[in-house]
Design an enzyme around this catalytic site. Sequence first.
Site, PDB file in Angstrom:
ATOM      1  N   SER A 168       0.851  -1.185   0.000  1.00 38.68           N
ATOM      2  CA  SER A 168       0.000   0.000   0.000  1.00 38.68           C
ATOM      3  C   SER A 168       0.888   1.236   0.000  1.00 38.68           C
ATOM      4  O   SER A 168       1.984   1.225   0.570  1.00 38.68           O
ATOM      5  CB  SER A 168      -0.900   0.011   1.244  1.00 38.68           C
ATOM      6  OG  SER A 168      -1.537   1.263   1.394  1.00 38.68           O
ATOM      7  N   TYR A 183      -0.894  -0.755  10.600  1.00 42.69           N
ATOM      8  CA  TYR A 183      -1.004  -1.129   9.190  1.00 42.69           C
ATOM      9  C   TYR A 183       0.132  -0.535   8.382  1.00 42.69           C
ATOM     10  O   TYR A 183       0.762  -1.232   7.565  1.00 42.69           O
ATOM     11  CB  TYR A 183      -2.348  -0.657   8.643  1.00 42.69           C
ATOM     12  CG  TYR A 183      -2.600  -1.077   7.208  1.00 42.69           C
ATOM     13  CD1 TYR A 183      -2.992  -2.375   6.908  1.00 42.69           C
ATOM     14  CD2 TYR A 183      -2.449  -0.169   6.162  1.00 42.69           C
ATOM     15  CE1 TYR A 183      -3.228  -2.766   5.601  1.00 42.69           C
ATOM     16  CE2 TYR A 183      -2.680  -0.545   4.850  1.00 42.69           C
ATOM     17  CZ  TYR A 183      -3.069  -1.848   4.571  1.00 42.69           C
ATOM     18  OH  TYR A 183      -3.287  -2.234   3.276  1.00 42.69           O
TER      19      TYR A 183
END
Length: 256
Positions: A168, A183
């Site tokens: 990501s 995350y």
Amino acid sequence: MNGAKPPSLPAAAGCFASLPEPSSGGPSEDRVALVSGASGGLGLKIVRMLAANGMRVVLASRSIAGGRAAVDLLGDLADRVAVRQLDVNDADSIARLAAWLFRALGRCDVLVNNEAVLLDEDEGASAVDPQLVRRTVETNLVGAWQLTQAVVPLMRIHRYGRIVNISSELGSLASMRADLPAYRVSKCAVNALTRVLADELACSGILVNACGPGPAEDDSDEIGPSASPAVPVWLASLPDDGPTGSFYGERDVIDW
């Protein structure tokens, strides 16, 4: 697991859809791809596109029932997809799948490490629950790492492999921010793993890349809205002289 042949292990649990035997046709027909976390969303879209491109695809899902339901959405492509149970947090589950791949298909040419969790709430790094961080890192980093270790020996046999780590842009150090700390850190670590593996496997015919897929182009897709599978599938299909050790967005390199 560093040798060419995985150890003999118990048969994998679960079931699979009709899976054609290895053909004597072109390379795309012979290729076997494994996609983790593939019973919905981006993972299922990657499965569908790889199958449409001629690969035989192993759809790995924590739930066999969920995997079977996912295959029902693939229409005429379903007979190119096998469903296998996989929990990347369970070393025995990974070992069973690796043993099945070796015994049943004799190869795994493409690995898409897609399974991941996002557990963060509103806490910053100074206050987030360490247990939440551990669970995030265990799945997003360690799980992908263990699965890769199990599959690389199969790739070495044929001196061919494409490893795609779904990351990501939130994991980019160049644009790191305070929100979603667990995350972000886990995906940053996945990016580091990508570089380490790419360097280690540089002379083995195995290309390793990470990507932060862009938004889906068609939110009316029956599978549902999610990120676009285009970049992961492109990286899974790279030619032998393709890039390795890179981090891509929508086919553009992202700053690490």
